[in-house]
Write a protein that holds these residues in place. Sequence first.
Motif, PDB file in Angstrom:
ATOM      1  N   HIS A  59       0.785  -1.231   0.000  1.00 13.71           N
ATOM      2  CA  HIS A  59       0.000   0.000   0.000  1.00 13.71           C
ATOM      3  C   HIS A  59       0.822   1.289   0.000  1.00 13.71           C
ATOM      4  O   HIS A  59       0.251   2.379  -0.101  1.00 13.71           O
ATOM      5  CB  HIS A  59      -0.966  -0.015   1.184  1.00 13.71           C
ATOM      6  CG  HIS A  59      -1.860  -1.213   1.200  1.00 13.71           C
ATOM      7  ND1 HIS A  59      -2.874  -1.392   0.288  1.00 13.71           N
ATOM      8  CD2 HIS A  59      -1.856  -2.327   1.983  1.00 13.71           C
ATOM      9  CE1 HIS A  59      -3.474  -2.548   0.526  1.00 13.71           C
ATOM     10  NE2 HIS A  59      -2.877  -3.128   1.543  1.00 13.71           N
ATOM     11  N   LYS A  60       2.142   1.184   0.126  1.00  9.63           N
ATOM     12  CA  LYS A  60       2.994   2.371   0.066  1.00  9.63           C
ATOM     13  C   LYS A  60       4.027   2.277  -1.061  1.00  9.63           C
ATOM     14  O   LYS A  60       4.974   3.066  -1.106  1.00  9.63           O
ATOM     15  CB  LYS A  60       3.717   2.572   1.408  1.00  9.63           C
ATOM     16  CG  LYS A  60       2.792   2.824   2.588  1.00  9.63           C
ATOM     17  CD  LYS A  60       2.058   4.147   2.458  1.00  9.63           C
ATOM     18  CE  LYS A  60       1.178   4.413   3.677  1.00  9.63           C
ATOM     19  NZ  LYS A  60       0.451   5.701   3.573  1.00  9.63           N
ATOM     20  N   ALA A 160      -3.462   2.912   5.479  1.00 11.27           N
ATOM     21  CA  ALA A 160      -3.604   3.285   4.073  1.00 11.27           C
ATOM     22  C   ALA A 160      -5.049   3.073   3.642  1.00 11.27           C
ATOM     23  O   ALA A 160      -5.686   2.081   4.015  1.00 11.27           O
ATOM     24  CB  ALA A 160      -2.660   2.452   3.214  1.00 11.27           C
ATOM     25  N   SER A 343       0.068   8.693  -1.921  1.00 16.19           N
ATOM     26  CA  SER A 343      -0.696   7.725  -1.124  1.00 16.19           C
ATOM     27  C   SER A 343      -1.764   8.479  -0.346  1.00 16.19           C
ATOM     28  O   SER A 343      -1.762   9.715  -0.293  1.00 16.19           O
ATOM     29  CB  SER A 343       0.207   6.938  -0.159  1.00 16.19           C
ATOM     30  OG  SER A 343       0.767   7.788   0.816  1.00 16.19           O
ATOM     31  N   ASN A 345      -4.346   8.065   3.375  1.00 15.22           N
ATOM     32  CA  ASN A 345      -4.640   7.340   4.610  1.00 15.22           C
ATOM     33  C   ASN A 345      -6.008   7.742   5.138  1.00 15.22           C
ATOM     34  O   ASN A 345      -6.407   8.905   5.012  1.00 15.22           O
ATOM     35  CB  ASN A 345      -3.610   7.662   5.703  1.00 15.22           C
ATOM     36  CG  ASN A 345      -2.183   7.459   5.259  1.00 15.22           C
ATOM     37  OD1 ASN A 345      -1.867   6.485   4.587  1.00 15.22           O
ATOM     38  ND2 ASN A 345      -1.311   8.383   5.630  1.00 15.22           N
TER      39      ASN A 345
END
Length: 364
Positions: A59-60, A160, A343, A345
């Motif tokens: 996810h990163k 995330a 990204s 969150n």
Amino acid sequence: MCHASCKLFVGFVLLQDHNSLQPFHSMEMIMNQILHSFAVSRYEHMKDDLCQLFEDYPHKDFQLHTQRIEKSQMVAYLYQQLETLQARGRLFSLSLQGRLKGLLCLVPKPWLSRQLGLNIWYVQHLVLAPEIEPWLVSRLLREAVASIKDEVDFVFARPASSDILSVQGLESIGFRNVGCELVGNVRCQPLTKPLTHELQSIQKTQLDDICSIARMCHEHNHYIYDPRLSSEDAAALFEALVRYQATSEHVEVLVATQEQEAVGFLSFRQNKSLSQFFGRPFACLDFIGVHPRAQGQGVGHALNLAALHQLHEQGVKYASVRTMSSNYLALAALHKLGYRITSSNFVLHWWPGISDVHHTRHDV
């Protein structure tokens, strides 16, 4: 959990279940007895599993790519940090059939705790293999937070937004979404023309002025979005964060003035831990505020340009920036600088003893 013989390994204690029809609540009672804290130094033989868990976390990846960081390098950095995090907080593990499949790290936030008069903790890491059953994630989280429940008033997490397993697991035990946070990078570049505003490094005499501006510009942070915190508490917390940074030797603060009065500020800093590990400087732009009477005059843009110029002089190629997705003015200003979202969150809050918490929103 449909196999007749299923091996669970939680907190590095093995459970052999031979009853495929065992009811869910019975499994929970057994897990209550076997969940234990995870100590990195005692489980060096699990290093490969730990590193693989971080390696498989997707996810990163785009964020790492834009920062030109190899995934294997970041995995090594995260593993190195676990010893430090363990000394500060609590680590919990989740394994299936003897292989590590989940890691949870909870750490206290003493500075924030002092500012609000609450015991505040943070979910530093929640890394889960995709094959983990959602109910097992909930069980891990429930047992972990139960271990600190008597010493905590408030816990927050930043999973995330694409990590649905973690988000739903946190929500299943009472965490509530208070907003979405965008993370991105801006290229650090030298100035190409003189700035049209007067800027300088902060002076001690300007501290109260920029803190006053901070109180006026706190509308977009995850504390103000939490209905259990009063607007006054959220404003006071943002002011305290700015005051803390303005007096820290590790943070640089630029101030914009008009007729010798402060009308705006911006704080930025290098990430010493990342910089030392990777051998090149990493930095971020933190807090920015512009007095209402000076908004719309390019003050914020000038502050951003000046900070990026200074970071460029320090050898920083990209500065990371984090802002709430609802902060449209900040996003518009950042996009003028070439801001690239890497990204996002969700920000989640949990109040375990809400009936005992006095910091409630009075003006909603």
